[in-house]
Design a protein around this motif. Structure first.
Motif, PDB file in Angstrom:
ATOM      1  N   ILE A 102      30.314  27.291 -30.361  1.00  0.00           N
ATOM      2  CA  ILE A 102      30.508  26.590 -29.096  1.00  0.00           C
ATOM      3  C   ILE A 102      29.146  26.382 -28.456  1.00  0.00           C
ATOM      4  CG2 ILE A 102      31.655  26.608 -26.854  1.00  0.00           C
ATOM      5  CD1 ILE A 102      33.606  26.537 -29.189  1.00  0.00           C
ATOM      6  N   ARG A 103      28.827  25.123 -28.138  1.00  0.00           N
ATOM      7  CA  ARG A 103      27.497  24.776 -27.634  1.00  0.00           C
ATOM      8  C   ARG A 103      27.599  24.019 -26.313  1.00  0.00           C
ATOM      9  NH1 ARG A 103      26.654  21.127 -32.524  1.00  0.00           N
ATOM     10  NH2 ARG A 103      28.921  21.302 -32.432  1.00  0.00           N
ATOM     11  N   PRO A 104      26.455  23.902 -25.599  1.00  0.00           N
ATOM     12  CA  PRO A 104      26.448  23.070 -24.394  1.00  0.00           C
ATOM     13  C   PRO A 104      26.844  21.634 -24.749  1.00  0.00           C
ATOM     14  CG  PRO A 104      24.464  24.417 -24.527  1.00  0.00           C
ATOM     15  CD  PRO A 104      25.178  24.557 -25.843  1.00  0.00           C
ATOM     16  N   PRO A 105      27.508  20.903 -23.847  1.00  0.00           N
ATOM     17  CA  PRO A 105      27.753  21.246 -22.447  1.00  0.00           C
ATOM     18  C   PRO A 105      29.035  22.061 -22.199  1.00  0.00           C
ATOM     19  CG  PRO A 105      28.504  19.027 -22.841  1.00  0.00           C
ATOM     20  CD  PRO A 105      27.902  19.501 -24.140  1.00  0.00           C
ATOM     21  N   THR A 106      29.742  22.462 -23.265  1.00  0.00           N
ATOM     22  CA  THR A 106      30.942  23.278 -23.069  1.00  0.00           C
ATOM     23  C   THR A 106      30.596  24.603 -22.417  1.00  0.00           C
ATOM     24  OG1 THR A 106      31.948  22.241 -25.009  1.00  0.00           O
ATOM     25  CG2 THR A 106      32.937  24.295 -24.234  1.00  0.00           C
ATOM     26  N   VAL A 107      29.439  25.149 -22.773  1.00  0.00           N
ATOM     27  CA  VAL A 107      28.937  26.389 -22.160  1.00  0.00           C
ATOM     28  C   VAL A 107      27.539  26.114 -21.614  1.00  0.00           C
ATOM     29  CG1 VAL A 107      30.310  27.912 -23.624  1.00  0.00           C
ATOM     30  CG2 VAL A 107      28.050  27.182 -24.409  1.00  0.00           C
ATOM     31  N   PRO A 108      27.027  26.966 -20.702  1.00  0.00           N
ATOM     32  CA  PRO A 108      25.697  26.721 -20.127  1.00  0.00           C
ATOM     33  C   PRO A 108      24.601  26.718 -21.191  1.00  0.00           C
ATOM     34  CG  PRO A 108      26.903  28.319 -18.806  1.00  0.00           C
ATOM     35  CD  PRO A 108      27.709  28.099 -20.048  1.00  0.00           C
ATOM     36  N   ALA A 109      23.533  25.962 -20.919  1.00  0.00           N
ATOM     37  CA  ALA A 109      22.395  25.875 -21.829  1.00  0.00           C
ATOM     38  C   ALA A 109      21.850  27.266 -22.123  1.00  0.00           C
ATOM     39  CB  ALA A 109      21.305  24.998 -21.216  1.00  0.00           C
ATOM     40  N   GLY A 110      21.510  27.485 -23.393  1.00  0.00           N
ATOM     41  CA  GLY A 110      20.950  28.759 -23.800  1.00  0.00           C
ATOM     42  C   GLY A 110      21.977  29.829 -24.096  1.00  0.00           C
ATOM     43  N   THR A 111      23.278  29.478 -24.028  1.00  0.00           N
ATOM     44  CA  THR A 111      24.327  30.472 -24.279  1.00  0.00           C
ATOM     45  C   THR A 111      25.265  30.035 -25.406  1.00  0.00           C
ATOM     46  OG1 THR A 111      25.938  29.627 -22.676  1.00  0.00           O
ATOM     47  CG2 THR A 111      24.257  31.157 -21.848  1.00  0.00           C
ATOM     48  N   ALA A 112      24.747  29.276 -26.378  1.00  0.00           N
ATOM     49  CA  ALA A 112      25.574  28.916 -27.534  1.00  0.00           C
ATOM     50  C   ALA A 112      26.131  30.192 -28.158  1.00  0.00           C
ATOM     51  CB  ALA A 112      24.749  28.136 -28.548  1.00  0.00           C
ATOM     52  N   ARG A 113      27.332  30.094 -28.688  1.00  0.00           N
ATOM     53  CA  ARG A 113      28.031  31.305 -29.109  1.00  0.00           C
ATOM     54  C   ARG A 113      29.014  31.039 -30.245  1.00  0.00           C
ATOM     55  NH1 ARG A 113      30.604  31.928 -23.339  1.00  0.00           N
ATOM     56  NH2 ARG A 113      28.510  31.153 -22.938  1.00  0.00           N
ATOM     57  N   ILE A 114      29.429  32.114 -30.869  1.00  0.00           N
ATOM     58  CA  ILE A 114      30.588  32.081 -31.757  1.00  0.00           C
ATOM     59  C   ILE A 114      31.755  32.603 -30.935  1.00  0.00           C
ATOM     60  CG2 ILE A 114      31.634  32.861 -33.886  1.00  0.00           C
ATOM     61  CD1 ILE A 114      29.189  31.132 -34.324  1.00  0.00           C
TER      62      ILE A 114
END
Length: 391
Positions: free
Chosen positions: A348-360
């Motif tokens: 899951i990457r921006p813009p779904t989540v804030p920049a710098g907080t890409a995640r599984i």
């Protein structure tokens, strides 16, 4: 339209470009999915209770298809309000201990329709900074002022409420369980603030319905706060394993929405077969508490094991267990490596989540077994070390 190619290339360079992947669920193997030619353990689905392939639901929908046909043919206010709607809405109101309920075509449509029906120019909506995109879009379409408060920061919300205390209408809206972080709203404090400032409170239980509460009524019921919530919304597309959404509240609220919610008024109704499937799922949600017990027990142990291994895991007790990676490319590589090892876990990457907080974003289901999750944890930790996500 050449500008599109340039911007798509920019997304690709930034590891932010999205694409569709054909995925097939397996009726005979709950918790698994086929992607490409591979069968993968599905740790990305929102099928929290493992009901999407349940034979009772599938058979109820099959029978309704044969008797009622494939589509509703019109909006509910024209000729699309078929008999199963009334039966389902009565059952939902009873389940939620509310005066009335209204079914919408999807959670997105419910949030956009409800918010834009409740507020307009001259009003203000106070929205958690991590609320779902459908809430944000509902505020934008309502033309009300959008006062976003920092995630779960009730001091910031109080300051905004004080600033806007003279507005005509004030609506506080929050997810109950946040879809990308898996943590919970501070509902008790929100109730106190809405009373103090004379605001309406709307809670989106998309990721709480079916999971929390004695009969799966949601997080508000689990906390004993359901009577304090003015607008209670939830979906049937996650724990219920079907599709659609509901809104509960007073008779007056529901009558207002029937007259003012544009996403209800101007959309073709859900097919009767879908509505019947929801009713069947509701019976299972209410009766089979073991599914919730199983899910929450495994969610707790899975989250704890990842945290103990050294991953950056957001605290919570929901089946949404995000591992923060940081940059987009590492998140994508981690997801691809997991897929090569037989695990479907989406980056899951921006813009779904804030920049710098890409995640599984790991998402668990009652269909998973302890053995499957233990195996997955070993693979996740090994790959995390190989990729430098873990020290």
């Amino acid at each position: 339209m050449d500008w599109m190619e340039k911007e798509l290339q920019d997304l690709h360079v930034g590891s932010a470009k999205r694409q569709l992947h054909r995925t097939t669920s397996l009726a005979q193997q709950p918790g698994y999915a086929i992607r490409g030619a591979r069968t993968l353990l599905n740790l990305s689905s929102n099928d929290y209770l493992g009901l999407a392939q349940h034979p009772k639901i599938v058979e109820a929908m099959r029978e309704a298809l044969l008797s009622d046909g494939a589509g509703a043919s019109a909006s509910r206010l024209v000729t699309g309000n078929h008999q199963p709607y009334g039966e389902l809405e009565a059952a939902i109101a009873n389940w939620q201990n509310s005066e009335a309920a209204l079914v919408f075509g999807s959670g997105y449509m419910a949030n956009v329709g409800v918010i834009s029906a409740l507020v307009g120019r001259g009003d203000v909506v106070f929205s958690d900074g991590l609320n779902h995109a459908s809430i944000v879009d509902g505020v934008i379409l309502s033309r009300a002022e959008h006062a976003r408060y920092r995630h779960n920061d009730l001091n910031h919300l109080r300051a905004l409420l004080e600033k806007h205390r003279d507005k005509r209408r004030k609506l506080i809206v929050t997810d109950a369980i946040f879809s990308m972080d898996g943590d919970a709203a501070r509902l008790s404090e929100l109730v106190r603030l809405k009373r103090e400032y004379g605001a309406m409170l709307m809670v989106d239980e998309a990721h709480g319905s079916g999971i929390y509460g004695r009969q799966g009524q949601g997080y508000c019921h689990a906390l004993g706060l359901h009577d304090e919530v003015d607008v209670h919304m939830g979906t049937f597309s996650k724990a219920f394993g079907v599709y659609g959404a509901y809104v509960c509240g007073t008779h007056t609220l529901i009558e207002w929405l029937v007259n003012k919610a544009r996403t209800l008024i101007y959309s073709t109704a859900l097919p009767a077969a879908v509505v019947v499937g929801i009713s069947s799922a509701l019976e299972l949600v209410r009766a089979e508490h073991w599914r919730r017990d199983h899910l929450l027990t495994h969610s707790k142990s899975f989250r704890s094991a990842l945290r103990d291994a050294g991953f950056n895991v957001i605290p919570g007790d929901s089946p949404i267990v995000p591992v923060i990676v940081g940059d987009n490319e590492t998140a994508l590589q981690f997801s691809h490596a997991l897929e090569n090892e037989g695990i479907l876990a989406t980056a899951i990457r921006p813009p779904t989540v804030p920049a710098g907080t890409a995640r599984i974003r790991f998402s668990l289901s009652a269909a998973h077994t302890e053995e499957q999750l233990t195996m997955s944890l070993g693979i996740i930790e090994r790959l995390g070390r190989q990729m430098g996500v873990l020290a």
